[in-house]
Motif scaffolding. Structure first.
Motif, mmCIF file in Angstrom:
data_model
loop_
_atom_site.group_PDB
_atom_site.id
_atom_site.type_symbol
_atom_site.label_atom_id
_atom_site.label_comp_id
_atom_site.label_asym_id
_atom_site.label_seq_id
_atom_site.Cartn_x
_atom_site.Cartn_y
_atom_site.Cartn_z
ATOM 1 N N LEU A 116 0.967 -1.106 0.040
ATOM 2 C CA LEU A 116 -0.107 0.216 0.089
ATOM 3 C C LEU A 116 0.803 1.364 0.039
ATOM 4 C CD1 LEU A 116 -2.832 -1.141 2.640
ATOM 5 C CD2 LEU A 116 -3.091 -0.251 0.151
ATOM 6 N N GLY A 117 2.051 1.081 0.496
ATOM 7 C CA GLY A 117 2.936 2.307 0.566
ATOM 8 C C GLY A 117 3.526 2.607 -1.023
ATOM 9 N N ASP A 118 3.363 1.780 -1.900
ATOM 10 C CA ASP A 118 3.629 2.197 -3.058
ATOM 11 C C ASP A 118 2.743 3.052 -3.895
ATOM 12 O OD1 ASP A 118 6.054 0.455 -2.707
ATOM 13 O OD2 ASP A 118 5.101 -1.463 -3.478
ATOM 14 N N VAL A 119 1.401 3.109 -3.366
ATOM 15 C CA VAL A 119 0.501 3.737 -4.264
ATOM 16 C C VAL A 119 0.758 5.245 -4.375
ATOM 17 C CG1 VAL A 119 -1.950 4.307 -4.160
ATOM 18 C CG2 VAL A 119 -1.281 2.032 -3.682
ATOM 19 N N LEU A 120 0.972 6.115 -3.252
ATOM 20 C CA LEU A 120 1.188 7.514 -3.370
ATOM 21 C C LEU A 120 2.426 7.742 -4.212
ATOM 22 C CD1 LEU A 120 -0.103 8.566 0.011
ATOM 23 C CD2 LEU A 120 -1.450 8.021 -2.060
ATOM 24 N N PRO A 121 3.655 7.197 -3.843
ATOM 25 C CA PRO A 121 4.795 7.453 -4.592
ATOM 26 C C PRO A 121 4.655 7.395 -6.150
ATOM 27 C CG PRO A 121 5.300 6.353 -2.495
ATOM 28 C CD PRO A 121 3.755 6.332 -2.841
ATOM 29 N N TYR A 122 4.064 6.479 -6.488
ATOM 30 C CA TYR A 122 4.038 6.029 -7.974
ATOM 31 C C TYR A 122 3.539 7.225 -8.547
ATOM 32 C CZ TYR A 122 2.776 4.303 -12.559
ATOM 33 O OH TYR A 122 2.535 3.905 -13.870
ATOM 34 N N MET A 123 2.322 7.750 -8.134
ATOM 35 C CA MET A 123 1.702 8.843 -8.818
ATOM 36 C C MET A 123 2.294 9.961 -8.764
ATOM 37 S SD MET A 123 -0.940 7.826 -10.707
ATOM 38 C CE MET A 123 -1.708 9.227 -11.051
ATOM 39 N N ALA A 124 3.007 10.248 -7.420
ATOM 40 C CA ALA A 124 3.724 11.559 -7.285
ATOM 41 C C ALA A 124 5.238 11.736 -7.737
ATOM 42 C CB ALA A 124 4.086 11.562 -5.615
ATOM 43 N N ASN A 125 5.662 10.530 -8.372
ATOM 44 C CA ASN A 125 7.005 10.219 -9.106
ATOM 45 C C ASN A 125 6.783 10.742 -10.486
ATOM 46 O OD1 ASN A 125 8.537 9.413 -7.076
ATOM 47 N ND2 ASN A 125 8.208 7.428 -7.444
ATOM 48 N N LEU A 126 5.641 10.508 -11.034
ATOM 49 C CA LEU A 126 4.966 10.949 -12.261
ATOM 50 C C LEU A 126 4.498 12.230 -12.491
ATOM 51 C CD1 LEU A 126 2.990 7.799 -13.698
ATOM 52 C CD2 LEU A 126 4.942 8.512 -14.351
ATOM 53 N N PHE A 127 3.694 12.616 -11.534
ATOM 54 C CA PHE A 127 3.184 14.184 -11.547
ATOM 55 C C PHE A 127 3.660 14.484 -10.159
ATOM 56 C CE2 PHE A 127 0.388 10.972 -13.770
ATOM 57 C CZ PHE A 127 0.830 11.289 -14.745
ATOM 58 N N PRO A 128 4.787 15.373 -9.943
ATOM 59 C CA PRO A 128 5.105 15.802 -8.450
ATOM 60 C C PRO A 128 3.970 16.748 -7.861
ATOM 61 C CG PRO A 128 6.798 15.922 -10.009
ATOM 62 C CD PRO A 128 5.495 15.349 -10.715
ATOM 63 N N ASP A 129 3.118 17.514 -8.689
ATOM 64 C CA ASP A 129 2.083 18.309 -8.451
ATOM 65 C C ASP A 129 0.825 17.717 -8.518
ATOM 66 O OD1 ASP A 129 1.967 18.086 -11.003
ATOM 67 O OD2 ASP A 129 1.613 20.406 -11.212
ATOM 68 N N VAL A 130 0.598 16.244 -8.294
ATOM 69 C CA VAL A 130 -0.641 15.516 -8.363
ATOM 70 C C VAL A 130 -1.674 15.964 -7.519
ATOM 71 C CG1 VAL A 130 0.082 13.611 -6.666
ATOM 72 C CG2 VAL A 130 -1.354 13.274 -8.609
ATOM 73 N N HIS A 131 -2.856 16.182 -7.909
ATOM 74 C CA HIS A 131 -3.808 16.992 -7.223
ATOM 75 C C HIS A 131 -5.114 16.297 -7.543
ATOM 76 C CE1 HIS A 131 -6.552 20.085 -6.456
ATOM 77 N NE2 HIS A 131 -7.182 20.211 -7.743
ATOM 78 N N ARG A 132 -6.139 15.913 -6.686
ATOM 79 C CA ARG A 132 -7.453 15.410 -7.248
ATOM 80 C C ARG A 132 -8.515 16.424 -6.901
ATOM 81 N NH1 ARG A 132 -2.891 12.157 -5.475
ATOM 82 N NH2 ARG A 132 -3.370 9.933 -6.339
ATOM 83 N N GLU A 133 -9.329 16.545 -7.812
ATOM 84 C CA GLU A 133 -10.488 17.728 -7.899
ATOM 85 C C GLU A 133 -11.646 16.666 -7.671
ATOM 86 O OE1 GLU A 133 -13.304 20.149 -11.219
ATOM 87 O OE2 GLU A 133 -10.976 20.307 -11.360
ATOM 88 N N LEU A 134 -12.292 17.035 -6.668
ATOM 89 C CA LEU A 134 -13.593 16.040 -6.291
ATOM 90 C C LEU A 134 -14.609 16.884 -6.668
ATOM 91 C CD1 LEU A 134 -12.393 15.154 -2.330
ATOM 92 C CD2 LEU A 134 -11.837 14.086 -4.778
ATOM 93 N N LYS A 135 -15.419 16.147 -7.490
ATOM 94 C CA LYS A 135 -16.596 16.689 -8.208
ATOM 95 C C LYS A 135 -17.913 16.289 -7.538
ATOM 96 C CE LYS A 135 -14.349 17.159 -12.588
ATOM 97 N NZ LYS A 135 -14.556 16.771 -14.237
ATOM 98 N N LYS A 136 -18.196 15.136 -7.190
ATOM 99 C CA LYS A 136 -19.234 14.582 -6.667
ATOM 100 C C LYS A 136 -19.078 13.597 -5.468
ATOM 101 C CE LYS A 136 -22.891 14.437 -9.282
ATOM 102 N NZ LYS A 136 -23.989 13.977 -10.372
ATOM 103 N N ILE A 137 -19.744 13.772 -4.327
ATOM 104 C CA ILE A 137 -19.450 12.730 -3.335
ATOM 105 C C ILE A 137 -20.829 12.201 -2.926
ATOM 106 C CG2 ILE A 137 -18.580 12.332 -0.927
ATOM 107 C CD1 ILE A 137 -16.943 14.755 -1.496
ATOM 108 N N THR A 138 -20.940 10.908 -2.779
ATOM 109 C CA THR A 138 -22.042 10.370 -2.172
ATOM 110 C C THR A 138 -21.683 9.419 -1.169
ATOM 111 O OG1 THR A 138 -23.194 10.238 -4.244
ATOM 112 C CG2 THR A 138 -23.957 8.595 -3.067
ATOM 113 N N VAL A 139 -22.644 9.460 -0.042
ATOM 114 C CA VAL A 139 -22.112 8.758 1.375
ATOM 115 C C VAL A 139 -23.362 7.799 1.677
ATOM 116 C CG1 VAL A 139 -21.355 8.849 3.531
ATOM 117 C CG2 VAL A 139 -20.543 10.728 2.012
ATOM 118 N N ASN A 140 -23.007 6.412 1.639
ATOM 119 C CA ASN A 140 -24.229 5.859 2.133
ATOM 120 C C ASN A 140 -23.648 4.650 2.957
ATOM 121 O OD1 ASN A 140 -26.417 4.189 2.068
ATOM 122 N ND2 ASN A 140 -26.153 3.161 0.241
ATOM 123 N N GLY A 141 -23.789 4.928 4.176
ATOM 124 C CA GLY A 141 -23.309 4.172 5.634
ATOM 125 C C GLY A 141 -21.774 4.199 5.227
#
Length: 216
Positions: A116-141
């Protein structure tokens, strides 16, 4: 990219939503959310979200239970620590249950335990400024579904079966869908669907259809 006015939130805003909230706050010392402050959940250590914080989120349903708010706070914190300027691998990994799994659904890759520790570094190595724009959130329990876009600048090498693709500074804006499944304030399963074909095209990687046709 055109934003969805009030129904759009960047992951940077998610950081703002959580900023100032003491992750290690003691419940007995925290004010009740009804009074505008955030009380830390005893099992997660993540503060409850206040009405004013919830108002900034693109929720499809704003009538959340306390349990749902606490689950959402855990997920928002995971987005926060996945930002290029605030990568925190340990916090991300610790948010999962002992047998929790991150499924990168499109290529069919699963990450568990130390992986699990490999997930974030992989994207950050490709895109050092990686950023998520959250558009729609649905919470169901215990299930949280999020439509988002992964954005960043291609500044790190991409390893491919054909060799290394050199970074070219291209901007990406990739449609993504995330599905989080929690239990007792921990992530049991995180299914992530990334539009890789769009991402690679934006990075300047063109599919070689001719070679595929020639093989037949």
């Amino acid at each position: 990219m055109k934003l969805l006015s009030r129904k759009s939130i960047t992951a940077a805003t998610a950081v703002a939503v959580l900023s100032g909230l003491s992750i290690a706050a003691v419940p007995s010392q925290a004010a009740s959310p009804a009074h505008g402050s955030a009380a830390a959940h005893s099992s997660t250590g993540v503060p409850d979200l206040t009405p004013s914080q919830l108002a900034k989120l693109p929720l499809t349903n704003r009538h959340l239970t306390r349990h749902e708010r606490q689950n959402l706070a855990v997920v928002l914190r995971d987005y926060q620590v996945a930002e290029g300027n605030s990568i925190d691998v340990k916090t991300f990994v610790d948010s999962f249950t002992k047998d929790g799994v991150f499924n990168d659904m499109v290529p069919g890759v699963a990450y568990r335990g130390k992986a699990l520790g490999d997930v974030l570094p992989y994207m950050a190595n490709l895109f050092p400024d990686v950023h998520r724009e959250l558009k729609k959130i649905t919470v169901n329990g215990d299930v949280i579904s999020i439509e988002l876009a992964i954005q960043g600048t291609f500044e790190g090498p991409l390893q491919s079966p054909a060799g290394t693709v050199k970074p070219n500074g291209a901007k990406i804006d990739v449609p993504t869908a995330d599905f989080w499944y929690l239990h007792d304030g921990k992530v049991e399963k995180f299914n992530c669907f990334v539009g890789y074909s769009t991402m690679y095209q934006q990075m300047g990687v063109n599919w070689d259809w001719a070679s595929a046709v020639d093989k037949h």
